[in-house]
Design an enzyme around this catalytic site. Structure first.
Site, PDB file in Angstrom:
ATOM      1  CB  THR B 208      -0.873  -0.390   0.713  1.00  0.00           C
ATOM      2  OG1 THR B 208      -0.260  -0.142   2.439  1.00  0.00           O
ATOM      3  CG2 THR B 208      -1.853  -1.129   0.751  1.00  0.00           C
ATOM      4  CE  LYS B 231       1.078  -3.996   3.236  1.00  0.00           C
ATOM      5  NZ  LYS B 231      -0.166  -2.665   4.100  1.00  0.00           N
ATOM      6  CB  THR B 242      -3.309  -4.978   6.476  1.00  0.00           C
ATOM      7  OG1 THR B 242      -4.196  -4.938   7.292  1.00  0.00           O
ATOM      8  CG2 THR B 242      -3.326  -6.379   6.422  1.00  0.00           C
ATOM      9  CD  GLU B 331       4.333   5.986   5.011  1.00  0.00           C
ATOM     10  OE1 GLU B 331       3.840   7.177   4.962  1.00  0.00           O
ATOM     11  OE2 GLU B 331       3.621   5.434   3.936  1.00  0.00           O
ATOM     12  CG  ASN B 478       0.457   8.201  11.212  1.00  0.00           C
ATOM     13  OD1 ASN B 478      -0.343   7.550  10.577  1.00  0.00           O
ATOM     14  ND2 ASN B 478       1.196   8.116  11.509  1.00  0.00           N
ATOM     15  CB  SER B 483      -7.187  14.070   0.139  1.00  0.00           C
ATOM     16  OG  SER B 483      -6.410  12.682  -0.097  1.00  0.00           O
TER      17      SER B 483
END
Lengths: 483, 483
Positions: B208, B231, B242, B331, B478, B483
């Protein structure tokens, strides 16, 4: 300089406060709120039978810094005393096993002392994980007891320290300040108007990086008072630790009742807040009575049971207000989050769920950004249920309903969000921000919070928890290399 | 287009990668590390007896958005299959009680299916907390089984979904793509060179917001392989949840052994990482064998016990490497933190302490700022000990030693820091940053981490945990409104 004179000198005139408010760009409503806050604080007196001494800006040179590069540091000391040592006192300390020396000594007092009467507090240096910290804490108690006179011994005195972890207390400078703290006691006894002097200076003296002084008081029907002062906001500041709370009353409540009530109140107030889930090494709540108003005495209703109930409710309310202020004052905090879990099978489950919500970094980040991200909310609840929900069936858990701002957002195992509701909730969060004009004001700007309700429909227990969002300001504040 | 042709088309030529590397301002060492990473990934084949189908960029219009404002969205689907349903499989799922529908279905498969052979994964939409999510998950399994032929039934297929929580899967579009996923299987059977095709496309298809594809494989002495693909990075992305892990082997390990080994391995690897302490609603690890290499067969040593031991070690190592990559790929993560707690009285205590360290927002913030703030480190340990250290005396706890970068920073209940050591540790943290030129590269730039060792000197148990710092980038990522 006499104690009262120094008190008056230390107090900032209201005009100055308002002047600085205008400079902060506060609108007239905010200025009014600020004025009301400081008015209330300045007019909040100590309960009868308590004396206060404050010594500010004591200069010292930290022994941990190289002499040639050393610049002068400053700390404050403050001493609260009863007229004579009191048999009625209670305390609750951090459960952190690497606790500060004042906590270790405080536990000793609670276990061994029959009377307590003096609480000595310093800011700037937290007396924790030092090689000689225990000796120093004990020495300060001896010095205070000697100063107070023959009725006193070290076992009647407790200490609290807050500030940089690991540094040694500057004993020589602190010892020199103790006579000034003691003298204030006798000054006070000579003055008629002592009943009216404020706790504000104490609340200010014990601050480290708190944005504003925090105190709250309630007067009971019989005239007795419950007054609490707090500093700190969890472990939220580089090297600064410690939530310290001092609650004073002139009502003569027996020691066993005091401790039992305090245990219960702390569990539901101070232990139900969290800025960052870290339990400080020095969190402390002291509760001390001067015994001036006998149980069953005073004005109004003289039924001891009714008075006791009223006292317990006041202790709860003072603690609840102070714990909210501590969250509201957390550095970098833009939103206070209130999470109520109701109709839970047990208090332990209710508290675990509510704490999981207010400690979820993802949800906290979303709230900082005014994002009603209830996927993260459900995730935090499900995660807590994975730990504490054993025995609850999936069918039972499908009864859980989640509300934000009292709007239903989750029921029957599925989300109810619509674009319209999302927009409404975003607007709600925006209006709950604590900042004014992009920065934190030096008073609790308003009582807003982001409210989350979780109705489990599985029992009678409930828990209310206050937490804070996770902001860029928090990370910056806490990641700057120590200077 | 045939499967292999699409595979080849999907694979970015090395030249392009290097071209883009140069644009990223990578120095030649970093370019070399990047080349080595993608070389290894592209050359990592599936184990024997596995087939892979990928359908990328399937266009759909989310039913949750108003039609007039709707823009096209895209998702990927990927299907892993064995030749025929296999009796040897295992899985571990999230303990989150508000779990996604694929997890509920997966648990059903684990309890009721005697054979498993197909793992269908989609990105973009996490099938969780939807009104019809369970029906949809089941329908996808039926569609795949029907496509695979008469040997197959829905109970041989499992699904995983990852992406936005709450949205419905676009069933029509997904159903249309299934024949393409199935066809690839037969294409593959016709081609001689299938053994050499790479898992890279699978690793890419299930991403993702992962910064790069993650896969790791080990070949055993008997020629069998253990290959894992992962992932996700905890719940670290707005609306994306996830951690999904798929581990494939061609070694015929009995189902009971697979499950037992996987439980143990997951407890010590994937359950010993944490980006933000939130357990996702959909975390899943599947382990599936194609049974091509019989236990006791293959090349080399044919002792079944030795082969099993080697398999278990390989499973551990594959899982450990993938869990490290997941943290490294979080991230906003600037530092990976490795915390080893050793000589603890129990594994539970060792894990609680290590997790408390890597989940402390204050310590994480300090590390982001290259600040060796060990007051916060001791605080996090003491806080965990307050919860799990009952029965341990203060005297026992004074044996605890703390090290950073193998330097002693705490012993005998006191800090050992000097200005020199602080400077050294700051430099150490600076050199452990993952960012290159101020930003996160699209490959795991190096193996550095900030190492913290805690030696309790109280027992035989130990635990190693990987975590991440808390950065401004994390909060910004976060807190942005969806959007």
């Amino acid at each position: 300089m006499s104690f009262l004179a120094s008190l008056r000198k230390g107090r900032r005139p209201l005009q100055t406060l308002l002047g600085s408010a205008a400079e902060d760009g506060l609108d007239s409503d905010a200025q009014e709120a600020r004025r009301a806050y400081y008015d209330r604080l300045e007019n909040l007196p100590l309960p009868k039978g308590f004396y206060l001494g404050v010594a500010k800006d004591i200069i010292f040179f930290p022994q941990e810094l190289p002499l040639e590069s050393s610049k002068p540091y400053k700390l404050n000391m403050a001493l609260l005393t009863t007229e004579k040592p009191s048999e009625n006192f209670a305390a609750v300390f951090t459960k952190n096993r690497f606790c500060g020396h004042p906590v270790t000594l405080g536990r000793q007092r609670l276990a061994e002392s029959t009377k307590m009467g003096g609480l000595l507090v310093n800011n700037r240096i937290s007396n924790a994980a030092n090689k000689h910290g225990m000796d120093k804490a004990e020495t300060l108690c001896v010095d205070v007891a000697n100063g107070l006179g023959p009725d006193w011994s070290a076992e009647n005195i407790a200490v609290s320290s807050t500030g940089i972890i690991g540094w040694e207390l500057p004993m020589k400078e602190m010892a020199s300040a103790i006579p000034q703290l003691i003298e204030s006691r006798f000054q006070v006894e000579k003055e008629k108007d002592i009943g009216s002097h404020s706790v504000a200076d104490f609340a200010r003296a014990i601050m480290t990086t708190d944005a504003y002084p925090k105190a709250f008081g309630i007067t009971l029907k019989n005239g007795a008072k419950v007054v609490g002062v707090a500093k700190g906001a969890g472990m939220i500041e580089p090297n600064m630790a410690t939530m310290l709370v001092f609650i004073l009353t002139d009502m003569a409540v027996p020691r066993a009742t005091l401790q039992k009530t305090l245990d219960k109140v702390v569990a539901e107030t101070f232990n139900c807040i969290s800025i960052d889930a870290d339990e400080s090494t020095s969190d402390t709540v002291w509760l001390l009575s001067s015994n001036r108003v006998p149980l069953g005495g005073g004005d109004g209703d003289s039924d001891p049971d009714a008075q006791l109930l009223e006292f317990q409710e006041a202790l709860f309310e003072v603690s609840r207000q102070l714990s909210k202020e501590i969250v509201r004052n957390g550095e970098g905090v833009k939103h206070v989050i209130e999470c109520n879990v109701s109709r839970a099978p047990s208090f332990a489950i209710a508290k675990a769920l509510a704490k999981s919500v207010i400690n979820s970094p993802l949800l906290k980040s979303a709230i900082a950004g005014n994002d009603p991200n209830i996927g993260r909310l459900a995730c935090a609840l499900g995660s807590a249920l994975g730990r504490v929900g054993e025995g609850l069936t999936d069918e039972q858990l499908r009864k859980t309903k989640i509300f934000m701002d009292r709007d239903s957002v989750y029921s029957n195992g599925a989300f109810n969000l619509t674009p319209e509701l999302e927009r409404k909730l975003t607007e709600y969060m925006r209006s709950a921000e604590l900042f004014i004009g992009g920065k934190k004001p030096d008073f609790p700007s308003h009582d807003r919070s982001v409210r989350i309700d979780v109705d489990m429909d599985l029992g009678q227990s409930s828990c209310r928890v206050y937490g804070a969002d996770l902001t860029v300001e928090y990370v910056i504040e806490n990641s700057q290399y120590r200077s």
